[in-house]
Design a protein around this motif. Structure first.
Motif, PDB file in Angstrom:
ATOM      1  N   TRP A 146       0.823  -1.213   0.000  1.00  0.00           N
ATOM      2  CA  TRP A 146       0.000   0.000   0.000  1.00  0.00           C
ATOM      3  C   TRP A 146       0.855   1.260   0.000  1.00  0.00           C
ATOM      4  O   TRP A 146       1.761   1.408   0.820  1.00  0.00           O
ATOM      5  CB  TRP A 146      -0.911  -0.003   1.233  1.00  0.00           C
ATOM      6  N   SER A 147       0.526   2.134  -0.907  1.00  0.00           N
ATOM      7  CA  SER A 147       1.179   3.445  -0.948  1.00  0.00           C
ATOM      8  C   SER A 147       0.133   4.497  -0.639  1.00  0.00           C
ATOM      9  O   SER A 147      -0.989   4.456  -1.164  1.00  0.00           O
ATOM     10  CB  SER A 147       1.761   3.691  -2.338  1.00  0.00           C
ATOM     11  N   ALA A 148       0.517   5.464   0.172  1.00  0.00           N
ATOM     12  CA  ALA A 148      -0.426   6.532   0.514  1.00  0.00           C
ATOM     13  C   ALA A 148      -0.834   7.332  -0.712  1.00  0.00           C
ATOM     14  O   ALA A 148      -1.861   8.016  -0.703  1.00  0.00           O
ATOM     15  CB  ALA A 148       0.185   7.448   1.576  1.00  0.00           C
ATOM     16  N   SER A 149      -0.056   7.238  -1.768  1.00  0.00           N
ATOM     17  CA  SER A 149      -0.424   7.939  -3.005  1.00  0.00           C
ATOM     18  C   SER A 149      -1.731   7.422  -3.593  1.00  0.00           C
ATOM     19  O   SER A 149      -2.343   8.084  -4.422  1.00  0.00           O
ATOM     20  CB  SER A 149       0.684   7.780  -4.050  1.00  0.00           C
ATOM     21  N   ARG A 150      -2.142   6.241  -3.161  1.00  0.00           N
ATOM     22  CA  ARG A 150      -3.414   5.702  -3.644  1.00  0.00           C
ATOM     23  C   ARG A 150      -4.567   6.635  -3.275  1.00  0.00           C
ATOM     24  O   ARG A 150      -5.607   6.665  -3.925  1.00  0.00           O
ATOM     25  CB  ARG A 150      -3.645   4.309  -3.066  1.00  0.00           C
ATOM     26  N   LEU A 151      -4.358   7.398  -2.207  1.00  0.00           N
ATOM     27  CA  LEU A 151      -5.422   8.305  -1.756  1.00  0.00           C
ATOM     28  C   LEU A 151      -5.640   9.458  -2.727  1.00  0.00           C
ATOM     29  O   LEU A 151      -6.595  10.220  -2.573  1.00  0.00           O
ATOM     30  CB  LEU A 151      -5.085   8.851  -0.362  1.00  0.00           C
ATOM     31  N   THR A 152      -4.758   9.608  -3.708  1.00  0.00           N
ATOM     32  CA  THR A 152      -4.968  10.672  -4.697  1.00  0.00           C
ATOM     33  C   THR A 152      -5.999  10.272  -5.744  1.00  0.00           C
ATOM     34  O   THR A 152      -6.510  11.133  -6.453  1.00  0.00           O
ATOM     35  CB  THR A 152      -3.651  11.022  -5.423  1.00  0.00           C
ATOM     36  N   LEU A 153      -6.294   8.987  -5.847  1.00  0.00           N
ATOM     37  CA  LEU A 153      -7.266   8.549  -6.851  1.00  0.00           C
ATOM     38  C   LEU A 153      -8.661   9.034  -6.459  1.00  0.00           C
ATOM     39  O   LEU A 153      -9.016   9.025  -5.277  1.00  0.00           O
ATOM     40  CB  LEU A 153      -7.253   7.024  -6.963  1.00  0.00           C
ATOM     41  N   PRO A 154      -9.446   9.453  -7.429  1.00  0.00           N
ATOM     42  CA  PRO A 154     -10.764  10.020  -7.088  1.00  0.00           C
ATOM     43  C   PRO A 154     -11.602   9.097  -6.219  1.00  0.00           C
ATOM     44  O   PRO A 154     -12.263   9.551  -5.281  1.00  0.00           O
ATOM     45  CB  PRO A 154     -11.419  10.239  -8.454  1.00  0.00           C
TER      46      PRO A 154
END
Lengths: 610, 262
Positions: free
Chosen positions: A75-83
């Protein structure tokens, strides 16, 4: 004096005498009263793990399985950028472990004052929660999941005990430690005067190796905090970000794993969590730091050996019956005969999407008649696979298409006889391929085919769009969007029960599959990934945007892993041995049957090599 | 009217009898000594239990570094004391058990053995640190000043609604409410640590605990312990935590070990 006067006086005397000579306290037959406002107390316990917190790589004290650990390590916190990830809700019980407060109230029958439900409104990220107290049953496994799940409760003395199923995939901690959608939760609300101890036990056959008990502390708040909404609207955080990009870490390459360990002097073996970390004996295992570190390193990648068996609940009842689930608007989902069947009912005639495996077609037709008093007019096939076209011939024969019986069409002897069968042209080609044994009788073949990107119909007063999804699981996939009802039927592009059956020989590919999933997500709308556009999958339970999102993410992540190995020149056997889907196998995989984990990985590998 | 008087009189008689039976039980019978705490126990706490270290894991399973006080509402004086924490000094002074006192012992990863010392006293032993707590439902024994202090226990059945310990239905049959809580108030403590890294509590600390037992659908039984520590000397507000223990079939993994200060 009337009888009613006498009765009133009698009751008054009884009540007065009881209070005068009894204990002076009315017995609360239901247990305790939780109504009011409750707040987390000053975030003293687990203060570092609250909402939107949770340091990367901190999984200690959670009895996670290998799948749970590997999922978190990717898991990467960058996933939270996805709409679709920006406004996700909080699941039960995570919502009770973050800061914030709750409002609790009762819903009673206005006539009898029987307790029907206890309602809860958390401050953030969960719609009103209902705990049914009237003894009703939980929904079937093919019903949709929500953040709060479906809860039933009972009082046990001074404790309210709640059992919850049908919870969406969520989080144990806000650092990628995921609670799967197979989790069920038992909660105990224990009131001690003005404070309440919250005790939950999560059973998650996918991401936990054993039950996960945990407590939290709430205090009664006398005044309304008067802040019950938390606005959130997804936006474009990274302009131009490709839709098939879902940031993730390859196993063994998590760049921040050591930060938590170093900052808090926690041995990596402990930080990685697991059932042993919750028991007192674990401290002794850390005494030999070299051995502990060696053991930890082995846990950063999948353990060798066969893939994990599927531990998810099979939502198909397998009882020889067809079950009808109202979806929304005019659309229904029929479960029980292989692939799911969708039915749009209305005055013009039933529009059916897919016909199942054909084993229970008579019951399918009977079920359709219970929701539509008009005959079947259209049958649309989302692919040529037999579990979606098996009932074509019988459904065709049971239907009629009045529109096809007018004008010049009358010159055909069979004009208007039977339902009109629609699909992409490639479905007809696959069914009728020269030299092959046709999987279904010719009467059930699609005769009204399309080749362009979209086929549209206005049926039963509703706009219906059929979109071609090239090279997804086959070269003939369609999705069907009932626009007014706001329901999308995905066929096998999205299954909640298994990896997608990417039929490479029939034109399927992982790239097309990911593109198709993103096409579905382009059409969905939801509030905090709950409700909104409903999704009828090819197989499995009723879903919405969130389940498709997680499925898309999974496909991208597995593709990235396989592609990374291809880039290094790895042959198929090496990719299979690497168990690149180890964090998903217990949920979607299979070690036997017509579509195994190995077959799926081979399909991904093969299509990426093409 | 005459019929109504007769009716109301009968009702009053019925009510009086009902209320008497409900409130006093066997009125008129030979007085019986009050039931013992053991007899009144709403649930059985005896047996072996293992702590589930799922809260504050990194503060409990591993000795946190000096200066890591996250979550504890300690005041400035307590902080200055904790900043001088020296486990070697504690060892030299024979005070390795400072983090095993009543204000923290239930947070120590440990197994518990709970038995009735007598009809009015419940005994709780830990394998980690080999501590013994005595919960007195009757008159407490001892003077305190020990790691475990003096613990006064009571059964609470109603979580704030004042239900009696026993009540009787309208037929005079004793009814024992489901659930219930054991409340324990501990005072007269020997000063110790709230966490192993030297966060102090004083002899003035007051520890209030609630013990609740729940049973899961799979048959697992848990003891949920909710604790509040109030310490006018070192805490700026009450310190609230909670912990769970799972029932064990036997003493198989019972492993007494002495206190450690590191």
């Amino acid at each position: 004096m009337t009888r009613s006067h006498a009765a009133c006086i009698f009751l008054t005397i009884v009540a007065a005498a009881t209070l005068a000579f009894g204990q002076g306290q009315a017995y609360h037959p239901l247990g305790i009263d939780l109504a009011g406002y409750w707040s987390q107390f000053a975030r003293q316990q687990d203060v570092g793990l609250g909402t939107a917190a949770g340091e990367l790589g901190d999984y200690g004290g959670v009895p996670i399985s290998e799948a749970g650990r590997l999922s978190a390590l990717a898991w990467s916190a960058s996933r939270l950028t996805l709409p679709q990830h920006q406004c996700v809700g909080y699941v039960t019980p995570y919502v009770f472990y973050g800061p914030g407060y709750f409002r609790v109230w009762e819903e009673r029958d206005p006539q009898t004052q029987e307790l029907i439900a206890i309602k809860m409104r958390p401050y953030a990220a969960m719609p009103d929660r209902t705990i049914w107290m009237d003894g009703r049953s939980h929904p079937p496994a093919y019903a949709q999941h929500t953040w709060a799940g479906f809860s039933t409760g009972k009082y046990e003395g001074n404790i309210l005990t709640v059992y919850t199923t049908h919870i969406k995939k969520g989080q144990f901690r806000a650092n990628g430690l995921a609670q799967s959608d197979q989790a069920t939760v038992v909660e105990h609300f224990i009131r001690h005067g003005e404070r309440m101890t919250y005790f939950s036990v999560v059973n998650d056959p996918v991401n936990l190796d054993e039950p996960f008990p945990k407590t939290s502390n709430l205090v009664h708040v006398p005044n309304d905090p008067n802040s019950w909404t938390m606005p959130c609207d997804d936006g474009e955080i990274i302009p131009g970000q490709p839709k098939d990009r879902v940031d993730n870490y390859l196993w063994g390459q998590h760049p921040f794993l050591q930060e938590f360990v170093d900052r808090h002097k926690v041995p990596l073996l402990g930080a990685l969590g697991g059932p042993e970390t919750i028991y007192p004996e674990f401290a002794a295992k850390l005494a030999d730091s070299n051995a502990a570190d060696a053991a930890a390193k082995n846990r950063l990648i999948p353990a060798p050996g066969p893939s994990q068996p599927n531990r998810a609940v099979d939502p198909d009842p397998h009882d020889g019956e067809i079950h009808v689930l109202p979806v929304q608007g005019n659309v229904y989902m029929l479960v029980g005969d292989g692939g799911n069947i969708a039915v749009q009912a209305g005055n013009e005639g039933a529009m059916v999407v897919d016909s199942g495996a054909g084993r229970l077609s008579d019951k399918v037709i009977a079920a359709i008649r219970t929701i539509s008093n008009k005959p079947i007019q259209f049958v649309i096939n989302t692919s040529f696979h037999p579990d979606h076209i098996g009932g074509n011939a019988k459904l065709h024969a049971a239907g009629v298409d009045p529109e096809a019986n007018g004008g010049n069409l009358r010159t055909f002897a069979d004009a208007g006889v039977g339902a009109t069968m629609l699909s992409h042209l490639n479905v007809l080609k696959r069914i009728s391929a020269a030299g092959a044994v046709a999987p279904i009788p010719a009467e059930g073949w699609p005769t009204d085919t399309y080749t362009q990107g979209r086929r549209r119909k206005l049926h039963n007063g509703e706009a219906v769009e059929i979109f071609y999804q090239p090279n997804a699981t086959t070269d003939g996939n369609s999705i069907v969007h009932f626009r007014r009802s706001d329901v999308i039927v995905t066929g096998d592009i999205f299954n909640s029960t298994s990896y997608p059956f990417i039929d490479v020989r029939a034109g399927g590919s992982v790239r097309g599959e990911i593109a198709a999933l993103n096409n579905i997500l382009d059409k969905t709308v939801s509030w905090r990934q709950e409700g909104g556009t409903m999704i009828i999958p090819g197989h499995g339970r009723l879903s919405n945007e969130w389940e498709v999102t997680e499925y898309r993410d999974m496909m991208v992540i597995i593709r990235d892993r396989v592609q990374a190995m291809i880039n290094k020149g790895a042959p198929l056997q090496q990719v299979l041995a690497a168990k690149v889907s180890a964090d998903y196998d217990a949920r979607f995989g299979s070690n036997s049957g017509p579509w195994t984990t190995a077959m799926f990985i081979e399909a991904v590998y093969t299509s990426l090599k093409q | 009217m005459g019929r109504f008087v007769l009716f109301a009189g009968t009702a009053l008689t019925v009510a009086l009898v009902t209320a008497g039976a409900y409130g006093q039980g066997t009125r008129g019978a030979v007085p019986q000594p009050p039931p013992t705490a053991k007899a009144r126990a709403p649930f059985d706490m005896t047996g072996y239990w293992v702590s589930m270290v799922t809260e504050d894991w990194r503060f409990r399973m591993i000795t946190p570094p000096k200066g890591d006080y996250l979550g504890v509402p300690l005041n400035q004086e307590a902080r200055s004391i904790a900043d001088r924490w020296d486990p070697a000094k504690d060892e030299a002074a024979g005070e390795q058990c400072k983090s095993y006192g009543a204000a923290n012992i239930m947070r120590v990863p440990a197994r518990l053995h709970i038995t009735w010392e007598n009809d009015q006293t419940l005994k709780l032993e830990t394998d980690a640190g080999m501590q013994t707590r005595l919960f007195y439902f009757g008159t407490p024994q001892g003077q305190g000043g020990t790691w475990q202090g003096i613990s006064k226990a009571s059964w609470e059945f109603d979580a704030g609604f004042g239900l009696p310990a026993e009540r009787f239905d309208r037929f005079g049959t004793q009814v024992r409410p489901q659930g219930g809580t054991m409340k324990v108030v501990t005072t007269r403590l020997r000063p110790g640590y709230l966490r192993k890294n030297g966060i102090p509590y004083s002899a003035e600390a007051l520890v209030t605990e609630y013990f609740d037992r729940v049973t899961e659908p799979n048959g697992d039984v848990y003891l949920v312990v909710t604790m509040t520590v109030e310490d006018p000397m070192y805490l700026s507000q009450p310190y609230m935590t909670s912990t769970s223990f799972r029932k064990q079939a036997d003493a198989a993994r019972w492993n007494p070990t002495p206190c450690t200060s590191r």
